[in-house]
Design an enzyme around this catalytic site. Structure first.
Site, PDB file in Angstrom:
ATOM      1  N   PRO A  29      36.663  28.336  34.914  1.00 23.43           N
ATOM      2  CA  PRO A  29      37.860  29.123  35.235  1.00 23.43           C
ATOM      3  C   PRO A  29      37.504  30.607  35.305  1.00 23.43           C
ATOM      4  O   PRO A  29      36.603  31.081  34.598  1.00 23.43           O
ATOM      5  CB  PRO A  29      38.795  28.849  34.048  1.00 23.43           C
ATOM      6  CG  PRO A  29      38.255  27.617  33.396  1.00 23.43           C
ATOM      7  CD  PRO A  29      36.779  27.627  33.631  1.00 23.43           C
ATOM      8  N   LYS A  30      38.200  31.344  36.164  1.00 25.06           N
ATOM      9  CA  LYS A  30      38.014  32.799  36.239  1.00 25.06           C
ATOM     10  C   LYS A  30      39.093  33.456  35.392  1.00 25.06           C
ATOM     11  O   LYS A  30      40.276  33.434  35.740  1.00 25.06           O
ATOM     12  CB  LYS A  30      38.088  33.290  37.681  1.00 25.06           C
ATOM     13  CG  LYS A  30      37.754  34.771  37.815  1.00 25.06           C
ATOM     14  CD  LYS A  30      37.770  35.220  39.260  1.00 25.06           C
ATOM     15  CE  LYS A  30      37.314  36.671  39.367  1.00 25.06           C
ATOM     16  NZ  LYS A  30      38.128  37.587  38.555  1.00 25.06           N
ATOM     17  N   TRP A  31      38.683  34.049  34.292  1.00 28.87           N
ATOM     18  CA  TRP A  31      39.617  34.633  33.335  1.00 28.87           C
ATOM     19  C   TRP A  31      40.053  36.018  33.788  1.00 28.87           C
ATOM     20  O   TRP A  31      39.244  36.806  34.280  1.00 28.87           O
ATOM     21  CB  TRP A  31      38.953  34.706  31.958  1.00 28.87           C
ATOM     22  CG  TRP A  31      38.570  33.357  31.479  1.00 28.87           C
ATOM     23  CD1 TRP A  31      37.383  32.711  31.691  1.00 28.87           C
ATOM     24  CD2 TRP A  31      39.393  32.446  30.746  1.00 28.87           C
ATOM     25  NE1 TRP A  31      37.412  31.464  31.136  1.00 28.87           N
ATOM     26  CE2 TRP A  31      38.633  31.269  30.550  1.00 28.87           C
ATOM     27  CE3 TRP A  31      40.685  32.511  30.245  1.00 28.87           C
ATOM     28  CZ2 TRP A  31      39.132  30.171  29.868  1.00 28.87           C
ATOM     29  CZ3 TRP A  31      41.184  31.425  29.567  1.00 28.87           C
ATOM     30  CH2 TRP A  31      40.415  30.267  29.376  1.00 28.87           C
ATOM     31  N   ASP A 180      42.730  33.614  37.076  1.00 26.77           N
ATOM     32  CA  ASP A 180      42.538  34.373  38.302  1.00 26.77           C
ATOM     33  C   ASP A 180      41.820  33.610  39.404  1.00 26.77           C
ATOM     34  O   ASP A 180      41.592  34.147  40.470  1.00 26.77           O
ATOM     35  CB  ASP A 180      41.750  35.641  37.954  1.00 26.77           C
ATOM     36  CG  ASP A 180      41.948  36.756  38.940  1.00 26.77           C
ATOM     37  OD1 ASP A 180      42.937  36.720  39.671  1.00 26.77           O
ATOM     38  OD2 ASP A 180      41.097  37.662  38.987  1.00 26.77           O
ATOM     39  N   GLY A 181      41.387  32.358  39.153  1.00 20.41           N
ATOM     40  CA  GLY A 181      40.646  31.627  40.162  1.00 20.41           C
ATOM     41  C   GLY A 181      39.580  30.759  39.527  1.00 20.41           C
ATOM     42  O   GLY A 181      39.698  30.335  38.373  1.00 20.41           O
TER      43      GLY A 181
END
Length: 345
Positions: A29-31, A180-181
């Protein structure tokens, strides 16, 4: 402790296939927080930001947690985040995280109690004084999992998968928790400080917004940024963010294009307004040239933070076919809520 510039990611349109890179890809996951490199020598803790700005003084709660929970000397790469929301409906809180950067020591201490931070680790750069920068990511991740297996709140280990289909699902589901992505990391890659080796897939959306005005470029001529607005349910036009990053030539062209829309007083001078000040804009010129709110522009954005665009948006095209009054918040896509605790599990 020596500063290490974090390895970066370049944007891609979608989650790449696992076999699109030699050696394969892993996905995380993009934090949406503060990127941080944490140095711990067994006694002292130093937290550096992406730009090597010291973050240590702003997060005494994390300094205490690192010193108390880390089993030995290390250098960790990860993200500082703040969580908010009721049990079962938690999400990342960017505004609360941003507020943690405060000049007053008393306020820093107060916020560390009121809005405590968490740290999500996703890479291990050094262990017991031995650098792991030249080790492939697959080995660094295995070492991180062994090192961080016993960590507890507020320290977390980021989820990881080699399944591109699952990562694509994360891209949609985790946004509801404020993420975020998705980041794709080559399993065979060494750690390259400052280099864009990783890949990041984020959300791409468009919206039609009203141009409220423009700020003059810091050079003193041309348009530096356009201020944007949307109409709320009450019929009020609200500032939702801005567009910047125009070329020198385009900045000058925009002045001429927008000249017919400039609001003027009885003396014929351009009417100026001011945006709200924050601790980040103290001492800065926040004035702008007011425009008649009739010009509509289509912009690309990734996500919202409250009633504003989370990041500076990108210019797509003018929309002369759109009536400004039709540009409302209703057109914005709202992610389905997702509990942050499930992401951190």
């Amino acid at each position: 402790m020596p500063t290490i510039a974090p390895m970066l990611a370049k944007a891609v349109d979608s989650v790449p296939a696992a076999d699109s890179v030699e050696g394969g890809l892993a996905y995380e996951p993009k934090w949406d927080g503060f990127r941080a490199i944490v140095h711990y020598d067994g006694e002292s803790v130093v937290i550096d930001s992406r730009g090597s700005k010291p973050l240590t003084r702003y997060f005494p709660d994390l300094v205490d947690a690192f010193a108390r929970l880390l089993p030995g000397p290390c250098v960790l790469d990860g993200e500082i985040v703040v969580r908010s929301g009721a049990l079962g409906n938690e999400r990342l809180d960017w505004e609360a995280l941003s507020a943690r950067i405060h000049p007053a020591e008393s306020r820093v201490a107060q916020l560390s109690r009121q809005t405590p931070a968490s740290f999500v680790a996703f890479d291990l750069l050094s262990l017991d004084g031995e650098s792991l920068l030249d080790s492939p990511f697959s080995e660094r991740r295995a070492a991180l999992e062994g090192f961080a297996s016993g960590l507890g709140q507020p320290l977390h280990l980021s989820q990881i998968t080699t399944d591109a289909e699952l990562a694509t699902r994360w891209l949609t589901e985790f946004e509801g928790a404020g993420l975020d992505g998705v980041v794709a990391k080559p399993l065979a890659a060494v750690y390259s400080p400052g280099k864009r080796v990783m890949l990041k897939a984020k959300h791409h959306r468009t919206a039609d917004v009203v141009v409220l005005g423009y700020r003059v470029h810091k050079s003193g001529s041309g348009v530096g940024s356009l201020l944007l607005g949307l109409y709320g349910d009450d019929g009020e036009l609200r500032n939702v963010g801005g567009i910047s990053a125009f070329s020198d030539r385009r900045r000058g062209e925009l002045v001429d294009e927008l000249e017919p829309l400039v609001q003027r007083d009885d003396a014929g001078d351009a009417v100026r307004g001011e945006t709200e000040r924050s601790r980040f804009s103290a001492g800065k010129d926040v004035s702008y040239v007011r425009l008649e709110p009739t010009r509509v522009v289509e912009v690309r954005y990734d996500q919202m933070e409250g009633s504003r665009f989370r990041h500076t948006v990108q210019f797509d095209r003018w929309r002369p076919d759109r009536d400004a009054r039709s540009c409302t918040f209703e057109q914005l896509e709202i992610p389905v809520a997702y509990d942050l605790r499930k992401v951190l599990a």
